[in-house]
Design an enzyme around this catalytic site. Sequence first.
Site, short mmCIF file in Angstrom:
data_model
loop_
_atom_site.label_atom_id
_atom_site.label_comp_id
_atom_site.label_asym_id
_atom_site.label_seq_id
_atom_site.Cartn_x
_atom_site.Cartn_y
_atom_site.Cartn_z
N CYS A 173 0.82 -1.29 -0.16
CA CYS A 173 -0.03 -0.03 0.04
C CYS A 173 0.98 1.42 -0.10
O CYS A 173 1.58 1.69 -1.04
CB CYS A 173 -1.02 -0.11 1.01
SG CYS A 173 -2.34 0.89 0.96
N HIS B 159 -2.97 -5.15 1.87
CA HIS B 159 -2.39 -5.76 2.98
C HIS B 159 -2.44 -6.98 3.44
O HIS B 159 -3.39 -7.39 3.96
CB HIS B 159 -3.34 -4.65 4.08
CG HIS B 159 -2.99 -3.28 4.13
ND1 HIS B 159 -2.19 -2.52 4.84
CD2 HIS B 159 -3.79 -2.29 3.35
CE1 HIS B 159 -2.25 -1.23 4.37
NE2 HIS B 159 -3.45 -1.21 3.63
N GLU C 258 -0.82 -8.40 5.42
CA GLU C 258 -0.40 -8.60 6.73
C GLU C 258 -1.72 -8.66 7.70
O GLU C 258 -1.67 -9.04 8.81
CB GLU C 258 0.56 -7.64 7.45
CG GLU C 258 0.15 -6.05 7.40
CD GLU C 258 -0.25 -5.47 6.28
OE1 GLU C 258 0.05 -5.89 5.14
OE2 GLU C 258 -0.75 -3.94 6.34
#
Length: 209
Positions: A86, A189, A191
């Site tokens: 991002c 994202h 994560e």
Amino acid sequence: MAIASGARPVVGVLALQGDVREHAAMLESAGARALPVRRERELSEVDGLVLPGGESTTMSRLLETFELLEPLRERIAGGLPTFGSCAGMILLARQALDGRPDQQQLGGLDVVVRRNAFGRQVDSFEADLDFRGIDGGPVHAVFIRAPWVEKTGDGVEVLAEVPEIPGAPEVAARIVAVRQGAVLATAFHPELTGDERVHRLFVDIVREA
Ligand code: GLN
């Protein structure tokens, strides 16, 4: 020199702002040792680096304050495996459209990105992506005021595009994951979803470098 497949490479997470802890946890489960990076000395200790999501304009400013901008540009130009998600993708791009005039680019990725690109249609959304080079089914991707890639240079491999999203036909086929050599970037994202496959791909890139 390549790192043996069982060894744990040291992968830094730029820790000036953004979702640092989430990336560190994913890197650890993907077989790396995670190291927060705030200083040039810490940067010199890593085999690879993650640039997390957050706010690219703020991170750009903090990189200057912490005197990391030039050291980081040099290490990336020297081949440091780097993964930007991002805001991190925005920092790595050759050029960012709709950025701030004083926003700095780290380079490393021969792409032009547009900041907050989906905002005009869908501010934040989730989608299942067909991700080239990742086996085991689609990657569920979370997009939060994400950029997209508008132009790619010759050496850039496109790894994923947005599928058809009901109600937002304009976003279909937008490029949201790319790789150029040892530099990987996603507009989303990885994560945040508990799926380690994108981090594993990056840790493999670090081992091979
Ligand atoms: N919109 C942010 C930027 O321009 C990126 C958002 C994110 O990292 N989730 O930097």
